[in-house]
Each structure stands twice: as structure tokens, then as C-alpha cells.
Design an enzyme around this catalytic site. Structure first.
Site, mmCIF file in Angstrom:
data_model
loop_
_atom_site.group_PDB
_atom_site.id
_atom_site.type_symbol
_atom_site.label_atom_id
_atom_site.label_comp_id
_atom_site.label_asym_id
_atom_site.label_seq_id
_atom_site.Cartn_x
_atom_site.Cartn_y
_atom_site.Cartn_z
ATOM 1 N N HIS A 148 -0.920 4.743 9.940
ATOM 2 C CA HIS A 148 0.508 5.046 9.829
ATOM 3 C C HIS A 148 0.420 7.051 10.421
ATOM 4 O O HIS A 148 0.851 7.259 9.940
ATOM 5 C CB HIS A 148 0.741 5.118 9.079
ATOM 6 N N HIS B 46 0.951 -0.938 -0.028
ATOM 7 C CA HIS B 46 0.322 -0.157 0.005
ATOM 8 C C HIS B 46 0.724 1.397 -0.600
ATOM 9 O O HIS B 46 -0.086 2.699 0.506
ATOM 10 C CB HIS B 46 -1.119 0.007 1.484
HETATM 11 C C1 DHB Z 1 6.373 3.540 2.202
HETATM 12 C C2 DHB Z 1 4.986 3.661 3.820
HETATM 13 C C3 DHB Z 1 4.212 2.858 3.539
HETATM 14 O O1 DHB Z 1 3.388 2.586 4.464
HETATM 15 C C4 DHB Z 1 4.444 1.125 3.783
HETATM 16 O O2 DHB Z 1 3.721 0.489 3.553
HETATM 17 C C5 DHB Z 1 5.494 1.609 1.895
HETATM 18 C C6 DHB Z 1 5.955 2.411 1.896
HETATM 19 C C7 DHB Z 1 7.194 5.064 2.507
HETATM 20 O O3 DHB Z 1 6.455 5.850 3.192
HETATM 21 O O4 DHB Z 1 7.495 4.843 1.171
HETATM 22 FE FE FE Z 2 2.181 0.693 4.915
#
Ligand code: DHB
Ligand code: FE
Length: 280
Positions: A59, A12
Site C-alpha cells: 500500500h 489484512h
Molecule cells: C484498510 C486498509 C487496507 O489495506 C485494507 O485492506 C482494509 C482497510 C484501512 O486503512 O482501514
Molecule cells: Fe489492503
């Protein structure tokens, strides 16, 4: 009776959402990534699930470090895209399925899983990027969604085994829901990636491919992968893959892989995507 017909796993990565929102999908860097989802978009257009139980992690968007539920179930009527610092993504507000969500909450809690009930929750890229990958730039999402947010951000996250058992309990709950609904379960996040520290940029393709294989060939082995192994082999954010085990536990014993895509890199992340048909 409601039934679980299929499971989807997908990374994601937020940059995927930004690439769509800024019209970059045809660029050389992004094209091969998006090509791997074309099959699924065509398939899901024919499948037409009624509801998706979308397992993802927040997040630090809906939850700050003040309050971190291990498993948070979205029981609201609708879920708005979160502002992650650049304004909310221009994607539809997702319509929930409160009746199924409350049924899930009751069944899971009486099955002794301590679920946090969310009557309001904004959803970040963990949710919106998989929706965009599967449904494109839609005016309205063509499914109702029950989000399940899992803590994989602040130690200690749940074990893979606990996640698997939660998936089994979700299966039982869906199967005891009276209305005839076609339900898919999606597990998002991963694959190998580390966003910070000396090992930032870590990708482990052999580990990722083995994980993809074992989701059908030896899923029971995946339940026993300890946190330290995810950390060592898949990087600090590779732990997101425990969420795929909720999806896998919900599909039952008999599954068939009908589509796979693996692509490196998207931003700093190995992207993995599977479509699994539930046969039992
Ligand atoms: C990033 C953030 C995420 O939550 C992830 O699963 C993969 C990559 C990023 O900030 O690049
Ligand atoms: Fe992530």
C-alpha cells in the site's frame, strides 16, 4: 517434491495489527473478530507448513507511485516490516526461501509471466497482519515466506483471470521443485470496503458471502468478474479480492472448505477468512 497442501484467504486490515500490538484483542469490539481465527491458529500449529507463498498488496510502502510492478516476487533472504508512518510494527523479520523463490521466478517467467524480482522489499500490513492473525505474537515466525506483491493500488490492476492463471503457474512451479516441502498459498485483502469518496464505508455482505461460496462451488465464475463489478459491488478497495484468485488457481480443481469466518466491521472493512484444503 514440494506440494501445495492448503490455501488461506484473509483480510489484512491494518487496525487488526494495531489491536494486537496495543493489547486490545479482548475488547468487545475486537473479540469476535479474533475468535474466528482461533480455529486456524490451532490447525496451522498442527499442519506446520514449511513455506507460505503470501500473496498481498503493497500500500505505497515498499513502492511509491514512482514504480509500480504488477507482480513482484520476494527473492530475498529476509523481509523487514515496513514503517507505514507510525514506525514498523513490532513483529519478527520474516525469513524468506530464496531457493524456492528463484525457482518460482524462473518457472513463472519462462511460463511467460512478467515477474519483477525483488532482492530487497519491506513488507507492510498486507503481509504482517495475516502473519499475526495466523501465528499470534511470535518471537520468530514459524514458517519461511515467499511474498508476492500484486498491484491493486494503481489502475490498471491485473484481471481476476490473469491472477487465476498465475496461480496455476505457481502450482506447476511448486510441483517441479525438488525438495520435499509443504507449501501453503495465502491470498490476502478484501473483502468489500471503500476507504475514500462518497461511498466510503461501503460493505456488501451478499456479494462477499457469494464470493466465499463460489471459491469452492463455482470458482470458474469468479475468473470472469470484471474490475467494474468489484468496484461497484465491493467498493474501490474490494479489488484486492483478485489476489484470492491467485491462491485459488494454485490449489487445483479439488478443494474442500474446512473453515470460514466472516465479520463486519473491522475498521471500515468486511473481514472474510477461509481455509481451503487442496485435495488433488
Ligand atoms: C484498510 C486498509 C487496507 O489495506 C485494507 O485492506 C482494509 C482497510 C484501512 O486503512 O482501514
Ligand atoms: Fe489492503
Amino acid at each position: 517434491m514440494a506440494r501445495i497442501t492448503a490455501g488461506i484467504t484473509t483480510s489484512h486490515v491494518p487496525a487488526i495489527g494495531a489491536a494486537v500490538d496495543h493489547g486490545k484483542t479482548e475488547q468487545d469490539y475486537w473479540k469476535p473478530l479474533f475468535q474466528g481465527y482461533e480455529w486456524t491458529r490451532e490447525w496451522i500449529g498442527r499442519e506446520r507448513p514449511d513455506v507460505v507463498i503470501l500473496i498481498y498488496n503493497d500500500h505505497a510502502s515498499a513502492f511509491s507511485l514512482d514504480m509500480i510492478p504488477t507482480f513482484a516476487l520476494g527473492c530475498a533472504e529476509r523481509f523487514s516490516p515496513a514503517d507505514e508512518g507510525f514506525g514498523a510494527r513490532p513483529v519478527p523479520i520474516a525469513e524468506g526461501h530464496p531457493d524456492l523463490a528463484w525457482h518460482l521466478a524462473q518457472s513463472l517467467i519462462l511460463d511467460e509471466f512478467d515477474i519483477t524480482i525483488m532482492n530487497k522489499m519491506d513488507v507492510d500490513h498486507g503481509f504482517t497482519v495475516p502473519m499475526t492473525l495466523m501465528f499470534g505474537e511470535a518471537e520468530a515466525w514459524p514458517v519461511k515466506v515467499v511474498p508476492l506483491a500484486v498491484n491493486v493500488v494503481q489502475y490498471p490492476p491485473p484481471t481476476g483471470n490473469r491472477c487465476w492463471m498465475l496461480g496455476e503457474a505457481i502450482r506447476k512451479a511448486v510441483h517441479s521443485y525438488g525438495e520435499d516441502l509443504k507449501v501453503q498459498v495465502w491470498g490476502t485483502g478484501g473483502m468489500s470496503h471503500q476507504l475514500q469518496g462518497p461511498r466510503a464505508g461501503l460493505i456488501n455482505t451478499p456479494f462477499d458471502l457469494s464470493f466465499l461460496d463460489r471459491l469452492t462451488s463455482d470458482p470458474q465464475a469468479l475468473r470472469r468478474i470484471p474490475h467494474l463489478e468489484y468496484l461497484r459491488e465491493a467498493g474501490s478497495e474490494g479489488i484486492e479480492m483478485v489476489m484470492w484468485l491467485i491462491m485459488r488457481g494454485a490449489l487445483g480443481d479439488d478443494v474442500r472448505e474446512i473453515h470460514r469466518h466472516y465479520h463486519v466491521p473491522a475498521s471500515n472493512t468486511a473481514v472474510g477468512h477461509l481455509v481451503l484444503e487442496a485435495l488433488s
